[in-house]
Each structure stands twice: as structure tokens, then as C-alpha cells.
Design an enzyme around this catalytic site. Structure first.
Site, PDB file in Angstrom:
ATOM      1  N   CYS A  20      -7.521 -27.796  11.043  1.00 46.87           N
ATOM      2  CA  CYS A  20      -8.702 -28.664  10.958  1.00 46.87           C
ATOM      3  C   CYS A  20      -8.312 -30.145  10.849  1.00 46.87           C
ATOM      4  O   CYS A  20      -9.046 -31.012  11.301  1.00 46.87           O
ATOM      5  CB  CYS A  20      -9.586 -28.253   9.786  1.00 46.87           C
ATOM      6  SG  CYS A  20     -10.448 -26.693  10.080  1.00 46.87           S
TER       7      CYS A  20
ATOM      8  N   CYS B  41      -7.023 -27.438   6.001  1.00 48.15           N
ATOM      9  CA  CYS B  41      -5.908 -26.749   6.679  1.00 48.15           C
ATOM     10  C   CYS B  41      -5.332 -27.600   7.813  1.00 48.15           C
ATOM     11  O   CYS B  41      -5.984 -28.514   8.318  1.00 48.15           O
ATOM     12  CB  CYS B  41      -6.334 -25.368   7.177  1.00 48.15           C
ATOM     13  SG  CYS B  41      -7.086 -25.340   8.812  1.00 48.15           S
TER      14      CYS B  41
ATOM     15  N   ASP C  14       0.857  -1.185   0.000  1.00 52.73           N
ATOM     16  CA  ASP C  14       0.000   0.000   0.000  1.00 52.73           C
ATOM     17  C   ASP C  14       0.896   1.239   0.000  1.00 52.73           C
ATOM     18  O   ASP C  14       2.103   1.138   0.168  1.00 52.73           O
ATOM     19  CB  ASP C  14      -0.917  -0.016   1.232  1.00 52.73           C
ATOM     20  CG  ASP C  14      -0.123   0.047   2.517  1.00 52.73           C
ATOM     21  OD1 ASP C  14       0.144   1.168   2.984  1.00 52.73           O
ATOM     22  OD2 ASP C  14       0.278  -1.021   3.027  1.00 52.73           O
TER      23      ASP C  14
ATOM     24  N   HIS D  57      -6.385 -21.377   9.958  1.00 56.61           N
ATOM     25  CA  HIS D  57      -7.695 -21.778   9.454  1.00 56.61           C
ATOM     26  C   HIS D  57      -8.408 -20.620   8.749  1.00 56.61           C
ATOM     27  O   HIS D  57      -8.981 -20.799   7.659  1.00 56.61           O
ATOM     28  CB  HIS D  57      -8.605 -22.324  10.565  1.00 56.61           C
ATOM     29  CG  HIS D  57     -10.022 -22.445  10.096  1.00 56.61           C
ATOM     30  ND1 HIS D  57     -10.439 -23.468   9.270  1.00 56.61           N
ATOM     31  CD2 HIS D  57     -11.082 -21.606  10.230  1.00 56.61           C
ATOM     32  CE1 HIS D  57     -11.702 -23.268   8.939  1.00 56.61           C
ATOM     33  NE2 HIS D  57     -12.120 -22.156   9.508  1.00 56.61           N
TER      34      HIS D  57
ATOM     35  N   CYS E 263     -12.482 -28.557   5.561  1.00 55.12           N
ATOM     36  CA  CYS E 263     -11.318 -27.663   5.412  1.00 55.12           C
ATOM     37  C   CYS E 263     -10.030 -28.479   5.475  1.00 55.12           C
ATOM     38  O   CYS E 263      -9.820 -29.240   6.413  1.00 55.12           O
ATOM     39  CB  CYS E 263     -11.331 -26.599   6.506  1.00 55.12           C
ATOM     40  SG  CYS E 263      -9.886 -25.514   6.442  1.00 55.12           S
TER      41      CYS E 263
ATOM     42  N   ASP F  84      -8.406  -7.447  -0.087  1.00 55.38           N
ATOM     43  CA  ASP F  84      -7.477  -7.619   1.027  1.00 55.38           C
ATOM     44  C   ASP F  84      -8.172  -7.188   2.307  1.00 55.38           C
ATOM     45  O   ASP F  84      -9.086  -6.369   2.280  1.00 55.38           O
ATOM     46  CB  ASP F  84      -6.237  -6.732   0.867  1.00 55.38           C
ATOM     47  CG  ASP F  84      -6.525  -5.310   1.294  1.00 55.38           C
ATOM     48  OD1 ASP F  84      -7.191  -4.592   0.528  1.00 55.38           O
ATOM     49  OD2 ASP F  84      -6.141  -4.924   2.404  1.00 55.38           O
TER      50      ASP F  84
HETATM   51 ZN   LIG Z   1      -9.406 -25.197   8.646  1.00 53.53          ZN
END
Ligand SMILES: [Zn+2]
Length: 436
Positions: free
Chosen positions: A346, A343, A129, A371, A341, A303
Site C-alpha cells: 500500500c 504495508c 497442526d 497486504h 494500511c 488461523d
Molecule cells: Zn496494505
């Protein structure tokens, strides 16, 4: 992050009172037209119902698949998540805060290190930015003049001036794939002449940014459309900035506390005015609902600090809304946050485990950040897949009926989706004028 004395700034005092007024004929100078670009924007698919689109945005460090959510890093590292973990989540572009990087490690160190990519060992795409927004929101005694943004250094109290030229110079040193012009940022709740003044000044500052830009062959500068919630001012700003032919365009000045109805209408008005062959970036937008709505309205890039910030409060993002893990009902819940999920959090931990360690802030912050960022990235991938399959309206209907399974649809969501020809599934709880 450096502890700063935060004091709200009275917007009226930001307006420059010492400079002579600018004559009507000088509001918009002769455009400085760009002829160089360091990106390629290839359209992959367009939704046949809404304005949503899927594309490949080829930047010097990565091919970014849009629509895309860009996580925000501070001090060269994302709060609670490492660049390696972002790579594991297939994140291809992240944000760096110019203000923080300019303070620490500092411009000179950054140049010596060979830019932010090397400094934080991130080989994929980066966007920085201008630094202006951070200063106006974090520093006291900030004042906007035609020359630039004046502020007080938090380190030694000295006065510093951020000009369009200086902002670009710092960003050239950081070396991101995309840099943002310095714009005259005002709150979206400000009305009156100040909105017009900020819009015209942002056009003039864009010209100065383009002239100062020393790396047009390997860094892309994006213009920032201003004009508050005024459709006419947005139109003027688009018309002038498009003449400058920058590689991409951002819709700025939103997500600052304006009514949701004004928010979506401003995006819906502005996005279609922009060139079809350039990426459109809506700044500061990151709530899942807003991502879906704005994607349907034709926005490609987003963003927000929200996913990592809200992780610090024990909140996990899901399609069914925010999961507050401190709630006692999760104490014996052995399911992961989201069974679908992929990730690390998870795959490894239960809701009960996360609930039990909530007091240990850094660990939870880290696990939930992973997550939450994974959730945002996957939401964008799911939308992209739906657009390519031309099933995006069905995706929107399912998403909204899941998100609002236990509460009425807010009117603004019904209206915004209707504006792009999507009628939502019936909601047993009806529709409410309340915002969400
Ligand atoms: Zn997750």
C-alpha cells in the site's frame, strides 16, 4: 507443494468397520491429566458487553498479543511472503503444516536442522497442526481406525499410519511452541453416529498424545474439541478434555461448509464452557467477518490460508469487502488498496499498477499476500485496542456497517451479535437470510 491425486473421500468409508465396537464404559478412559505447561496466559482486558477479551499469551519464542490471527506457512515458508516480511508486519506467531514438513524436508532432516525455527530462520512463535486434517483432505484411501489414520503415501504408494503417538513425535521434532493433538476429523456436514464416534475417539487420542508428548516443558499441546454441530456432544467433549488440563483448547471441526447459523451457534455454545484462564483457538477461521464475530464470542486465536490463497486470484482484503483488482475500474485508479494500511504494497503501489500486472501471477500473489496478511493482523490489533479501551461494541457496529454499506446484513450476523448484547446500526438495505 507435491501434486497429489485429489479424490473426495466418502465419509461413510472412513468409519472403521473392522474394529470391534468399543464398549460404552470404555468410550472415555481415565483421564491423563497434564501438570506441565509451557505458556502463560495473562488477561489484559475484558469487554464489558460481549465475551471479547485481550490477553498476552507468553510462549517459549514470543509474547503473542490476543486476539491473534496466525498466518499459515507451507513447506516452511508462507506462500508469497517471507518470514522476514512477516517479522516486518509484527507477526509473532505462524503455523507450520506438519504433513508437508513431515514429507519434505522430512522428520530426520528436521531433527538434524534443530527444528523448524532454525530451518526457516523464524525466531518467533510457531504452531503445528497434527497432520491428520491435511491427510484426510489430500490423500486417497484414507481410513480411520482406533489405531490412527491410514493413508497412502503420495511418493511411493506405500501405506502409512499416522497414530496420535507418531503425530506428537513428528511435532516434537519440529519443535513448535504449540502442537495440536491428533483428532478424528470429519466434515462439519456429516451427521449421525459418526459424529459421536469421532468425538469420543478424539478424547481417547488426546490421552495417547499427552502420554507420548516428550517436551511438555517447552512445547504446549492443545486439545481439540469435536462434536460437530451437536451442542450435547460438544458439552461432553469439553467436560472430558478439560479434565486433561491441557495448556489450551481448540474448537475444531468447523469452517467445513456448515451453515453460518450453525457455525456461530456452535462457537457461542462451546467457548463459554472452556476454562477462562486458558487460550481458546478456533481452527480454520479467517474471513474478516468471522474473526470479528468469533472474537465477540470469546475466541482468542485463529488461523486460515484464506488471505494468501485469495491473493492468488487478485483479491485484496479491505473493511469494505473484497477488492477484485482485475476489474477494469481499477485500470486508472491511482490510490493504494487502502490508504490507512501501512504495508509495503500500500505504501508503494497503486491499484492501477496492481491491476496492470495481474497477469504476472507470482508478483501479484506476493504483493497481495503481504497486504492481505497485513490486513488480517491489523484487524486483530484494532479489535484488541477496542477491547482494551472498552469500545469493542462500537468497533463491531462500525465494522459491520462498513462491510455491509451496500448490501443487507445477513441474519446470522445480527443474531450472533445480539447473543452478546450488540445491536448493529440500522442498515438501509435491511436484513437478509442469505449467507455471506
Ligand atoms: Zn496494505
Amino acid at each position: 507443494m507435491t501434486q497429489l491425486n485429489y479424490e473426495p473421500i466418502d465419509e461413510a468409508t472412513l468409519a472403521d468397520s473392522n474394529m470391534p465396537p468399543i464398549a460404552e464404559t470404555e468410550l472415555v478412559p481415565t483421564p491423563v491429566r497434564m501438570t506441565t505447561t509451557a505458556l502463560e496466559f495473562k488477561l489484559v482486558a475484558k469487554c464489558s458487553t460481549t465475551r471479547a477479551r485481550a490477553s498476552v499469551l507468553s510462549l517459549p519464542h514470543a509474547d503473542v498479543l490476543t486476539p491473534v490471527f496466525m498466518p499459515v506457512g507451507t513447506q516452511g515458508t508462507l506462500k508469497g511472503i517471507s518470514t522476514k516480511q512477516l517479522e516486518d508486519l509484527d507477526c509473532r506467531i505462524m503455523l507450520g503444516n506438519t504433513y508437508h514438513l513431515g514429507n519434505r524436508p522430512g522428520e530426520e532432516v528436521m531433527k538434524e536442522m534443530g527444528g523448524l525455527h532454525k530451518f526457516q530462520n523464524w525466531n518467533r512463535a510457531l504452531l503445528t497442526d497434527s497432520g491428520g486434517f491435511q491427510m484426510v483432505s489430500l490423500l486417497k484411501f484414507a481410513r480411520v481406525t482406533e489405531e490412527g489414520v491410514l493413508f497412502e503415501s503420495p511418493h511411493d504408494g506405500s501405506e502409512m499410519l499416522l497414530t496420535p503417538e507418531k503425530s506428537v513425535e513428528i511435532q516434537n521434532g519440529i519443535g513448535a511452541d504449540i502442537l495440536m493433538q491428533l483428532d478424528d476429523v470429519i466434515s462439519s456436514t456429516v451427521t449421525g453416529k459418526r459424529v459421536e464416534e469421532a468425538m469420543y475417539r478424539s478424547i481417547r487420542w488426546l490421552d495417547r498424545c499427552i502420554m507420548a508428548h516428550g517436551r511438555a516443558t517447552d512445547q504446549n499441546i492443545f486439545a481439540i474439541i469435536q462434536g460437530g454441530l451437536d451442542a450435547d456432544l460438544r458439552t461432553i467433549c469439553v467436560r472430558e478434555m478439560v479434565k486433561r488440563n491441557t495448556p489450551g483448547y481448540a474448537i475444531g471441526g468447523l469452517s467445513g461448509g456448515e451453515a453460518k447459523d450453525a457455525f456461530w451457534r456452535t462457537v457461542a455454545h462451546t467457548a463459554p464452557l472452556l476454562p477462562e484462564n486458558k487460550p481458546i483457538y478456533c481452527m480454520g477461521v479467517g474471513f474478516a467477518i468471522d474473526l470479528v464475530v468469533c472474537t465477540a464470542l470469546g475466541v482468542d486465536m485463529f488461523d486460515c490460508v484464506y488471505p494468501t490463497r485469495t491473493a492468488r486470484f487478485g483479491t485484496a482484503l479491505t473493511d469494505a469487502g473484497n477488492m477484485q483488482l482485475k476489474h477494469s475500474k481499477y485500470a486508472t485508479d491511482l490510490q493504494p488498496i487502502d490508504a490507512d494500511c501501512p504495508c509495503m504494497t500500500c505504501r508503494t503501489y497503486s491499484r492501477a499498477y496492481l491491476h496492470s500486472i495481474l497477469g504476472q501471477e507470482t508478483v501479484v500473489c506476493h504483493l497481495l499476500s503481504i497486504h492481505n496478511v497485513a490486513y488480517q493482523l491489523r484487524l486483530m490489533t484494532r479489535m484488541r485496542d477496542a477491547i482494551i479501551a472498552d469500545e469493542f461494541p462500537a468497533f463491531v457496529r462500525t465494522f459491520m456497517s462498513t462491510m455491509f454499506a451496500h448490501s443487507p446484513y445477513p441474519q446470522w450476523i445480527v443474531d450472533s451479535m445480539r447473543s452478546v448484547n450488540v445491536e448493529l446500526n440500522p442498515n438501509p438495505h435491511g436484513i437478509t437470510s442469505a449467507e455471506r
